[in-house]
Design a protein around this motif. Structure first.
Motif, short mmCIF file in Angstrom:
data_model
loop_
_atom_site.label_atom_id
_atom_site.label_comp_id
_atom_site.label_asym_id
_atom_site.label_seq_id
_atom_site.Cartn_x
_atom_site.Cartn_y
_atom_site.Cartn_z
N GLN A 1 1.49 -9.47 3.77
CA GLN A 1 1.64 -8.13 4.29
C GLN A 1 3.09 -7.73 4.49
OE1 GLN A 1 -1.14 -6.34 4.45
NE2 GLN A 1 -2.16 -8.16 3.77
N ASN A 2 4.02 -8.69 4.57
CA ASN A 2 5.40 -8.40 4.91
C ASN A 2 6.27 -8.15 3.70
OD1 ASN A 2 4.63 -8.88 7.54
ND2 ASN A 2 5.30 -11.00 7.54
N ILE A 3 5.74 -8.14 2.49
CA ILE A 3 6.61 -8.08 1.32
C ILE A 3 6.27 -6.88 0.43
CG2 ILE A 3 7.06 -10.56 1.27
CD1 ILE A 3 4.90 -10.83 -0.83
N ASN A 4 5.79 -5.79 1.05
CA ASN A 4 5.36 -4.65 0.26
C ASN A 4 6.30 -3.46 0.33
OD1 ASN A 4 2.53 -4.91 -1.08
ND2 ASN A 4 2.41 -6.05 0.83
N THR A 5 7.48 -3.59 0.93
CA THR A 5 8.41 -2.48 0.97
C THR A 5 9.82 -2.98 1.25
OG1 THR A 5 8.94 -0.37 2.04
CG2 THR A 5 8.02 -2.09 3.43
N LEU A 6 10.80 -2.21 0.80
CA LEU A 6 12.21 -2.45 1.12
C LEU A 6 12.88 -1.11 1.44
CD1 LEU A 6 13.27 -5.18 -1.48
CD2 LEU A 6 13.11 -5.44 0.99
N SER A 7 12.16 -0.23 2.13
CA SER A 7 12.64 1.11 2.43
C SER A 7 13.38 1.14 3.77
CB SER A 7 11.47 2.09 2.48
OG SER A 7 11.89 3.33 3.01
N PRO A 8 14.58 1.75 3.84
CA PRO A 8 15.28 1.86 5.12
C PRO A 8 14.54 2.73 6.13
CG PRO A 8 16.40 3.13 3.42
CD PRO A 8 15.37 2.30 2.73
N TYR A 9 13.63 3.61 5.68
CA TYR A 9 12.87 4.43 6.61
C TYR A 9 11.89 3.59 7.44
CZ TYR A 9 14.65 8.48 4.07
OH TYR A 9 15.47 9.43 3.52
N THR A 10 11.61 2.38 7.02
CA THR A 10 10.65 1.55 7.78
C THR A 10 11.25 0.98 9.05
OG1 THR A 10 11.18 -0.47 6.54
CG2 THR A 10 9.45 0.93 5.65
N VAL B 1 -16.98 -6.23 6.24
CA VAL B 1 -15.88 -6.85 6.98
C VAL B 1 -14.69 -6.93 6.04
CG1 VAL B 1 -17.36 -8.20 8.52
CG2 VAL B 1 -16.63 -9.18 6.35
N GLY B 2 -13.49 -6.96 6.62
CA GLY B 2 -12.33 -7.02 5.75
C GLY B 2 -11.03 -7.17 6.49
N LEU B 3 -9.98 -7.33 5.72
CA LEU B 3 -8.62 -7.42 6.20
C LEU B 3 -7.78 -6.44 5.41
CD1 LEU B 3 -6.16 -8.87 7.65
CD2 LEU B 3 -6.09 -10.35 5.64
N ALA B 4 -7.00 -5.61 6.09
CA ALA B 4 -6.19 -4.61 5.40
C ALA B 4 -4.91 -4.34 6.18
CB ALA B 4 -6.98 -3.31 5.23
N PRO B 5 -3.84 -3.94 5.50
CA PRO B 5 -2.61 -3.59 6.20
C PRO B 5 -2.71 -2.23 6.87
CG PRO B 5 -2.35 -3.20 3.87
CD PRO B 5 -3.71 -3.82 4.04
N VAL B 6 -1.97 -2.04 7.94
CA VAL B 6 -1.86 -0.75 8.62
C VAL B 6 -0.47 -0.16 8.42
CG1 VAL B 6 -1.96 0.42 10.86
CG2 VAL B 6 -3.62 -1.37 10.32
N SER B 7 0.57 -1.01 8.48
CA SER B 7 1.93 -0.54 8.24
C SER B 7 2.78 -1.68 7.71
CB SER B 7 2.55 0.02 9.53
OG SER B 7 2.82 -1.02 10.46
N TYR B 8 3.89 -1.31 7.05
CA TYR B 8 4.83 -2.28 6.51
C TYR B 8 6.23 -2.00 7.07
CZ TYR B 8 1.31 -2.46 2.76
OH TYR B 8 0.15 -2.54 2.03
N VAL B 9 6.94 -3.06 7.38
CA VAL B 9 8.36 -2.96 7.71
C VAL B 9 9.11 -3.93 6.80
CG1 VAL B 9 10.14 -3.35 9.47
CG2 VAL B 9 7.97 -2.28 10.09
N GLY B 10 10.10 -3.43 6.11
CA GLY B 10 10.90 -4.28 5.24
C GLY B 10 12.15 -3.54 4.80
N TYR B 11 13.33 -3.98 5.23
CA TYR B 11 14.58 -3.36 4.82
C TYR B 11 15.72 -4.34 5.04
CZ TYR B 11 15.14 -2.53 9.86
OH TYR B 11 15.23 -2.69 11.21
N ASN B 12 16.81 -4.11 4.32
CA ASN B 12 18.01 -4.93 4.44
C ASN B 12 19.16 -4.13 3.83
OD1 ASN B 12 20.01 -6.86 4.53
ND2 ASN B 12 18.72 -8.51 3.75
#
Length: 423
Positions: A23-32, A123-134
Motif C-alpha cells: 500500500q505504501n508504494i503507489n505514489t510519489l506526489s508532493p501533494y500527499t 470481505v476484502g482489503l483495500a487502500p483508503v489513501s496513499y502517502v509517498g513523496y521525496n
C-alpha cells in the motif's frame, strides 16, 4: 474441486501480507504531504476501465465495492475472488523543473459469496489513501530573506481498510447493504534542514497511527424495461466518523555528526481526526450481455471533518464518473468478439489545500475484460491517463502532474456450491 478451494485459500493467506506491504508504494506526489494523502480509487479493475463507476452498477460477474447493496447480485452457486495490481508512470513539472517516477504494487484483494437465497456477503482489503513523496526545496532563513537553506522532505505510508459487507435483495427490485470496515495505517513524515549560517542540522519526524471502525449503507433499485433491458438506481451514505489516532513528533539538532541537545519528543492521543460524511448516487442502463452505461456523483463534506482538531485545513470534495461497456457477442468463439470493451472518464477537485489553493484531478480510461474458458472468470485490463492541474496561485509555482496508469486484475468465479451428480 477441493484442490481448487484449497489453492484459493492459500493464495489469500500469501497475498494478504503482500497487499498490506504494497500500500505504501503507489505514489510519489508532493501533494500527499497534506491531509491523509492521496485518496485511493475504491473501484476494482473492471470498473476502472469504465471511469470508476459503481453506485448504480449491479452485475453478478463482478465484485462492486462502491455500493454494498450490489453484493446480493452474486449468483447463488458461485464463489468469487478479485485481486488487482497497479503500475504507473508519472511526470511532475514545477516551472522549469521536471521529474519522472515509477510505482507499482498489489492494490486490493476481495471475496464475495452467497450466504442464502438473495443474501450475499463479501470481505476484502483495500487502500483508503496513499502517502509517498521525496523532494528538496529551499527555505528563507528567519529574519533574512536574502539567505536560504535546503530542506529535504519525505513521507510514506497511508490508510487501509479491511471490510465485511452484507446485502439482501427484497422483492427482486430493492437491495439494501451495509459495509463495516476497520481502518488502519501509519503515515510518517520527516524533514531535514541545514541552515547555511550555522553548522547545525535540524531533523524532525512525525507520525500518525490511525485505527477505528467505519461503515456505510447502500441501496439499489432495479427497473426492468423488458427485452432484457433494465435501469438500476443506487445510493450510498457514509456518516462522519471519528478515527482514534496517535500522533508523535520528534526533533533533534546535530553539529556535524554529534547531537548538540537532547532529542525532543511529543506524543498525544487527544487530537481529533475524522473521516467525512459522504453522499453518493449513481445510475446505470444495461442490456443483458450486450451493453452497459452509467454515471456516478459523490460529495464528501471534508470541511466538517476535523484534522488535528480543526476544520479549516480541508475542503469539500465532489467527484463525477461516467463509463460504458460493450460486448459484441458474449457467446462467440472468437475471443475479440466476446471480450468486454470499456471506456470512461472522471473529474474531481482536491480535498487538501496548499496555501489556500487546491487542484483539479481528471482522467480518461479505456480497457477490456477477457473471459476465461468457463465464461465466468475474467482477466481485466484498464488504462488510465490522469491529469492533476493546480489552481493558479499568485507569486507561486505549483506542481503539475500527469500519470499513465495500468491496472491488471483477475476475477475468479467458481461454482463452489454446485452439487454435481455422480455418473
Amino acid at each position: 474441486m477441493v484442490k481448487t478451494k484449497l489453492a484459493s485459500f492459500l493464495f489469500l493467506l500469501v497475498a494478504l501480507p503482500v497487499a498490506l506491504y504494497s500500500q505504501n508504494i503507489n505514489t510519489l506526489s508532493p501533494y500527499t504531504q497534506y491531509g491523509y494523502g492521496q485518496l485511493a480509487d475504491p473501484s476494482f479493475g473492471s470498473q476502472r476501465a469504465m471511469g470508476g463507476i459503481g453506485y448504480g452498477l449491479r452485475k453478478s460477474e463482478m465484485i462492486n465495492p462502491l455500493n454494498p447493496a450490489s453484493f446480493s447480485a452474486v449468483d447463488s452457486m458461485t464463489f468469487m475472488i478479485d485481486f488487482g495490481v497497479k503500475a504507473q508512470i508519472g511526470w511532475l513539472n514545477e516551472g522549469d523543473k521536471s521529474a519522472r517516477d515509477y510505482t507499482a504494487g498489489l492494490e486490493y484483494l476481495a471475496m464475495q459469496f452467497p450466504l442464502a437465497k438473495k443474501l450475499g456477503m463479501g470481505v476484502g482489503l483495500a487502500p483508503v489513501s496513499y502517502v509517498g513523496y521525496n523532494f528538496r526545496t529551499w527555505q528563507d532563513q528567519a529574519g533574512n530573506d536574502d539567505v536560504s537553506y535546503p530542506v529535504t522532505a519525505s513521507g510514506k505510508g497511508g490508510l487501509n481498510k479491511v471490510y465485511a459487507t452484507l446485502s439482501y435483495n427484497f422483492f427482486d427490485r430493492l437491495s439494501l447493504g451495509v459495509n463495516v470496515g476497520y481502518l488502519f495505517g501509519d503515515i510518517t513524515k520527516s524533514r531535514y534542514t541545514l541552515p547555511t549560517s550555522t553548522s547545525h542540522t535540524i531533523a524532525w519526524n512525525d507520525s500518525l497511527r490511525s485505527s477505528g471502525l467505519v461503515y456505510e449503507i447502500g441501496a439499489q433499485y432495479r427497473i426492468p424495461l423488458g427485452n432484457r433491458n433494465e435501469v438500476v438506481v443506487g445510493a450510498v451514505y457514509t456518516p462522519k466518523t471519528r478515527i482514534p489516532t496517535k500522533y508523535a513528533y520528534g526533533e533533534v539538532a546535530y553539529s556535524g555528526s554529534e547531537i548538540t541537545g537532547n532529542p525532543v519528543f511529543h506524543s498525544t492521543k487527544d487530537s481529533v481526526f475524522h473521516m467525512p460524511e459522504t453522499y453518493a448516487v449513481g445510475i446505470s442502463y444495461s442490456k443483458l450481455n450486450k451493453f452497459t452505461a452509467g454515471a456516478d456523483f459523490q460529495y464528501q463534506r471534508w470541511e466538517d471533518a476535523k484534522y488535528f482538531n480543526v476544520t479549516d485545513s480541508l475542503k469539500n470534495r465532489m467527484k463525477i464518473n461516467v463509463g460504458i461497456e460493450y460486448i459484441p457477442d458474449h457467446m462467440a468463439s472468437n475471443v475479440f468478439r466476446k471480450m468486454r470493451y470499456r471506456a470512461g472518464g472522471y473529474y474531481t477537485n482536491s480535498y487538501v489545500q496548499v496555501g489556500g489553493y487546491g487542484y483539479k484531478d481528471y482522467g480518461f480510461t479505456v480497457g477490456f475484460g477477457i473471459p476465461m474458458v468457463d465464461r465466468r472468470s475474467f482477466i481485466n485490463m484498464a488504462f488510465e491517463y490522469n491529469i492533476v492541474s493546480p489552481e493558479k496561485r499568485p507569486n507561486a509555482v505549483m506542481v503539475d502532474e500527469k500519470y499513465f496508469r495500468f491496472t491488471l486484475s483477475y476475477t475468479f468465479n467458481e461454482l463452489w456450491f454446485f452439487k454435481r451428480k455422480l455418473q
